[in-house]
Design an enzyme around this catalytic site. Sequence first.
Site, PDB file in Angstrom:
ATOM      1  N   LYS A  76     -56.956 -13.045  13.040  1.00 15.79           N
ATOM      2  CA  LYS A  76     -56.405 -12.921  14.390  1.00 15.79           C
ATOM      3  C   LYS A  76     -57.331 -13.629  15.377  1.00 15.79           C
ATOM      4  CE  LYS A  76     -54.706  -9.177  17.464  1.00 15.79           C
ATOM      5  NZ  LYS A  76     -54.523  -7.710  17.557  1.00 15.79           N
ATOM      6  N   SER A 151     -49.857  -6.053  18.497  1.00 17.33           N
ATOM      7  CA  SER A 151     -50.244  -7.370  18.961  1.00 17.33           C
ATOM      8  C   SER A 151     -50.643  -8.347  17.859  1.00 17.33           C
ATOM      9  CB  SER A 151     -51.404  -7.233  19.934  1.00 17.33           C
ATOM     10  OG  SER A 151     -52.546  -6.710  19.281  1.00 17.33           O
ATOM     11  N   SER A 175     -51.631  -1.938  16.530  1.00 15.90           N
ATOM     12  CA  SER A 175     -51.404  -3.383  16.485  1.00 15.90           C
ATOM     13  C   SER A 175     -51.429  -4.038  15.118  1.00 15.90           C
ATOM     14  CB  SER A 175     -52.406  -4.100  17.370  1.00 15.90           C
ATOM     15  OG  SER A 175     -51.895  -4.150  18.672  1.00 15.90           O
TER      16      SER A 175
HETATM   17  N1  GLN Z   1     -49.170  -1.971  21.483  1.00 12.21           N
HETATM   18  C1  GLN Z   1     -50.354  -1.268  21.890  1.00 12.21           C
HETATM   19  C2  GLN Z   1     -50.796  -1.726  23.250  1.00 12.21           C
HETATM   20  O1  GLN Z   1     -50.164  -2.599  23.780  1.00 12.21           O
HETATM   21  C3  GLN Z   1     -51.414  -1.440  20.862  1.00 12.21           C
HETATM   22  C4  GLN Z   1     -52.293  -2.579  21.076  1.00 12.21           C
HETATM   23  C5  GLN Z   1     -53.310  -2.746  20.020  1.00 12.21           C
HETATM   24  O2  GLN Z   1     -53.371  -1.966  19.071  1.00 12.21           O
HETATM   25  N2  GLN Z   1     -54.150  -3.741  20.199  1.00 12.21           N
HETATM   26  O3  GLN Z   1     -51.751  -1.217  23.784  1.00 12.21           O
END
Ligand code: GLN
Length: 483
Positions: A76, A151, A175
Amino acid sequence: MSIQTLHEISEALETKKISSEELVTESLRVIEEKNPNLHAFIEVFDDATAQAREIDRRRRKGEALHPLAGIPIALKDNILVQGKIASAGSRMLQNYRAPYDATVTSRLKEADLVIVGRTNMDEFAMGSSTENSYFGPTKNPWDDARVPGGSSGGSAAAVASGMVPLALGSDTGGSVRQPASLCGISGLKPTYGRVSRSGLMALASSLDQISPCARSVEDLAWLMQVIEGQDPLDATTAILESTSVPSLIPQNVKGLRLGVPKEYFVEGMDEEVKRKVMEAIGKLEQAGAEILEVTLPHTPYALAAYYLIMPAEASSNLGRYDGLRYGYASQDQTLVGSYEQSRSEGFGAEVKRRIMLGTFALSAGYYDAYYKKATQVRAKITQDFDEVWKRVDAVVCPTSPCVAWKLGEKMEDPLAMYLSDIYTLSANLATIPALSVPCGFAHDLPVGLQFMTRRFNEDLLYRLGMTYQSLTDWHRQMPGVIL
Ligand code: GLN
């Protein structure tokens, strides 16, 4: 090629039935074929093939190599690889080159895995669909009109589409597990403190954990062997025995007690998803697990607590992007103007929204009412799980309340987007490990099953996931080419 598991790939490399160069070439070929449409990778590294060749040369010389040596992996875009750009999906860091390796990166390099590129993500890992990337969205390999989740959507889509067998993402509120669920692959959020965060760009430091994506739980466990463990560069890493190698994990669930939290099957959840998850739970029961209903009474407050703690920590972590030290710098020459413009132009809408929410929650007068209250709720959520562990060995539930939605569908409605994290973020708040595995299809799209357990008990998650995958073949069903 019909090679499927890492173990098989590793054996084929060892017995020289296949070379690392062939594996990497195949990986690059699939990327070239599918990435223009899916946009899972932001960048493919041009030195990957040379690295593979060098590993093959060392293997031919008879050097003893790590079992995963020569296998391609993707990272990532918020995990540092020395000398490479790491942009966190943001205009702010579009040209930022990492001055050092993240600890996970150096461990991958020591084991001679070949890092083939960096994958797309929501800007600074804020989002659940990968649409918040400055570089444009990633698409779901099962249906390119839909989101891959986020994400870490780039990493999940790269594995699901057969571009790479392995990828790393980061999981702060779901995420890795949520995109794993939406893309039909396996994803693990390790216990907070099992994997070093050194060299991971900080989003919310008390929640973040680098997390693997793979095609099976067994493969996740092999990758964890490489990246986990105490690290002097991250004081929150725990000194522990490593998790068991997959071959030592028993593949049965006889006598294990599994809790189904009643608060997790709420109105608003997709009925088809619910049916698939219940079927999967039935399968585990047939295999000898005892299924019990449990309660996690503070679940209704988890989303609110997370969306205060996460923006609060993020707003302070992102204070470092000021247009002076590194990252995007505006043309404005005045002191205040240059801060304002660099941040206004460098950050996208969701990042700004969270910086504002977080700064507000931490500000004088509101700290007690919001941030402090949220940390108290966090403690309650942790206690809920501690109570549950007195009755059951693990919790089993959905990973996401819905399947992959259409691109653009939730972009105008941040709350609807936040709601898709409802089942994942409690594990981050409680710092416990959680695993997502594919458990079938609803509306022709993948559904994920989630297991959670006590801190540092990843072995039990492997056992549950591997047993489930020995009884089903959902994890083998993937769109497109399988390496
Ligand atoms: N979807 C969650 C957020 O927007 C999780 C993000 C993540 O785990 N980096 O905060």
